[in-house]
Design a protein around this motif. Structure first.
Motif, PDB file in Angstrom:
ATOM      1  N   VAL A  77       4.498  10.153  -0.612  1.00  0.00           N
ATOM      2  CA  VAL A  77       5.656   9.770   0.105  1.00  0.00           C
ATOM      3  C   VAL A  77       5.703   8.225   0.250  1.00  0.00           C
ATOM      4  O   VAL A  77       6.794   7.761   0.391  1.00  0.00           O
ATOM      5  CB  VAL A  77       5.556  10.417   1.793  1.00  0.00           C
ATOM      6  CG1 VAL A  77       6.537   9.990   2.597  1.00  0.00           C
ATOM      7  CG2 VAL A  77       5.452  11.998   1.497  1.00  0.00           C
TER       8      VAL A  77
ATOM      9  N   ILE B 196       5.213   5.921   8.710  1.00  0.00           N
ATOM     10  CA  ILE B 196       4.833   6.690   7.623  1.00  0.00           C
ATOM     11  C   ILE B 196       3.524   7.455   7.739  1.00  0.00           C
ATOM     12  O   ILE B 196       3.309   8.824   7.747  1.00  0.00           O
ATOM     13  CB  ILE B 196       4.997   6.361   6.183  1.00  0.00           C
ATOM     14  CG1 ILE B 196       6.406   5.930   5.876  1.00  0.00           C
ATOM     15  CG2 ILE B 196       4.660   7.601   5.267  1.00  0.00           C
ATOM     16  CD1 ILE B 196       6.503   5.248   4.603  1.00  0.00           C
ATOM     17  N   MET B 197       2.543   6.719   8.632  1.00  0.00           N
ATOM     18  CA  MET B 197       1.228   7.338   8.618  1.00  0.00           C
ATOM     19  C   MET B 197       1.169   8.406   9.680  1.00  0.00           C
ATOM     20  O   MET B 197       1.574   7.923  10.911  1.00  0.00           O
ATOM     21  CB  MET B 197       0.374   6.222   9.005  1.00  0.00           C
ATOM     22  CG  MET B 197       0.135   5.184   7.838  1.00  0.00           C
ATOM     23  SD  MET B 197      -0.740   5.959   6.295  1.00  0.00           S
ATOM     24  CE  MET B 197      -0.592   4.410   5.190  1.00  0.00           C
TER      25      MET B 197
ATOM     26  N   VAL C 256      -6.140   7.831   2.427  1.00  0.00           N
ATOM     27  CA  VAL C 256      -4.810   8.580   2.599  1.00  0.00           C
ATOM     28  C   VAL C 256      -4.413   9.746   1.751  1.00  0.00           C
ATOM     29  O   VAL C 256      -5.042   9.557   0.503  1.00  0.00           O
ATOM     30  CB  VAL C 256      -3.686   7.694   2.406  1.00  0.00           C
ATOM     31  CG1 VAL C 256      -2.399   8.317   2.579  1.00  0.00           C
ATOM     32  CG2 VAL C 256      -3.802   6.233   3.366  1.00  0.00           C
TER      33      VAL C 256
ATOM     34  N   GLU D 246      -0.734  13.780  -0.951  1.00  0.00           N
ATOM     35  CA  GLU D 246       0.812  14.082  -0.456  1.00  0.00           C
ATOM     36  C   GLU D 246       1.582  12.925   0.144  1.00  0.00           C
ATOM     37  O   GLU D 246       2.441  12.560   0.006  1.00  0.00           O
ATOM     38  CB  GLU D 246       0.899  15.394   0.286  1.00  0.00           C
ATOM     39  CG  GLU D 246       0.252  16.393  -0.486  1.00  0.00           C
ATOM     40  CD  GLU D 246      -1.177  16.813  -0.317  1.00  0.00           C
ATOM     41  OE1 GLU D 246      -1.853  16.014   0.471  1.00  0.00           O
ATOM     42  OE2 GLU D 246      -1.767  17.863  -0.941  1.00  0.00           O
ATOM     43  N   LEU D 247       0.626  12.530   1.033  1.00  0.00           N
ATOM     44  CA  LEU D 247       1.068  10.991   1.745  1.00  0.00           C
ATOM     45  C   LEU D 247       1.145   9.911   1.097  1.00  0.00           C
ATOM     46  O   LEU D 247       2.255   9.136   1.257  1.00  0.00           O
ATOM     47  CB  LEU D 247       0.126  11.015   2.990  1.00  0.00           C
ATOM     48  CG  LEU D 247       0.647   9.746   3.947  1.00  0.00           C
ATOM     49  CD1 LEU D 247       2.021  10.069   4.622  1.00  0.00           C
ATOM     50  CD2 LEU D 247      -0.414   9.537   5.080  1.00  0.00           C
TER      51      LEU D 247
END
Length: 298
Positions: A250, A51-52, A243, A246-247
């Motif tokens: 997620v 995801i990162m 982080v 927005e991330l």
């Protein structure tokens, strides 16, 4: 009250003295923990790292804590139900063996006997699950992350709430079991399937839309949500320092920290209301069926 206390003591002692029943109760969390350490840990870490985006990094220790907290919350969410079903087998065994007859011929009310089974189930299941919580704290500390006193208190209370959910569900379901084979079948079925239908082994976000919809209407799903929120709150706060917001959304969506019914997010307070409401409904049905059974025999 004295009779209730004596019955609760009697049921609890029988559970812990029966090595077969006790070991059966412990098998599920032990197997899940071994699966996580040997196979699933790397899978969850890979999912998180995928995801990162480039340029965003998280310390390995924090990733270990994230995946560990996620799966520990899953183990406990499942164990609070599966152990409750194993522990509550005593109620069905007493009915099958005829031991319940020795209790009902005494002046003790049947409602008191029924309540004693439920309370002893809560006590025995909570003891085992709290022991698992303590072991989990030591495991997470090996990654360098430590829980605050407030987090520890909330986790213990969350586990008690989930135990009440599991014990009330077990009391209602196993109240109808009349055979030894039925006991084994129900306990095995719950142990095998419960974790899948409440999103314990795989994030709900990875299921199809139709399955996600069905799971979102099951109250057991929100026991997982409650545990994950308190197990992972501190880890997520530390991740938010590195982080983007927005991330983080997620990540929370992908790992069921944020839970939804359709497009509507279910808040933490609503999860507690759903689980608490389910406990009340299960117990009311348990009481009603016991009252109807008593009247029928009368």
């Amino acid at each position: 009250m004295a009779a209730l206390i004596q019955l609760v003591k009697r049921n609890s002692k029988i559970y812990f003295k029966d090595k077969t029943t006790f070991l059966t109760s412990m098998i599920s969390p032990m197997i899940l923990f071994l699966l996580f350490v040997t196979f699933l840990k790397s899978t969850y870490e890979g999912s998180l790292e995928s995801i990162m985006p480039e340029g965003v990094t998280v310390e390995n220790g924090l990733i270990d804590a994230f995946t560990g907290c996620w799966f520990l919350s899953s183990i406990l969410g499942v164990s609070c139900v599966t152990i409750a079903f194993c522990s509550n087998i005593l109620m069905a065994q007493d009915r099958i063996s005829g031991s319940i007859g020795d209790l009902t011929v005494t002046p003790v009310k049947k409602s008191t006997i029924a309540l004693s089974y439920f309370l002893s189930n809560v006590i025995t299941t909570a003891i085992v699950c709290w022991a698992a919580v303590i072991i989990g704290f030591f495991y997470i500390s090996s990654s360098g992350y430590t829980f605050s006193a407030a987090e520890i208190q909330r986790i213990f209370l969350d586990v008690l709430l989930c135990v009440l959910f599991g014990a009330s569900l077990a009391a209602l379901v196993e109240n109808f079991i009349k055979t030894q084979g039925g006991i084994s079948a129900v306990a095995s079925l719950v142990s095998a399937l419960y974790g899948f239908v409440c999103g314990a082994y795989m994030p709900i976000s990875q299921f199809s839309d139709s399955i996600q919809t069905v799971i979102s209407y099951l109250p057991g799903t929100y026991t997982m949500g409650i545990l994950r929120n308190d197990y992972m709150s501190g880890v997520l706060e530390e991740m938010e320092q590195d982080v983007p917001e927005e991330l983080m959304t997620v990540i929370k969506d992908s790992f069921d920290v944020n839970m939804y019914v359709g497009d509507t997010q279910v808040e933490s307070a609503q999860m507690y209301f759903i689980v608490g409401g389910a406990i009340v409904v299960f117990l009311l049905l348990y009481v009603i069926f016991n009252m109807l059974s008593a009247k029928k025999k009368g």
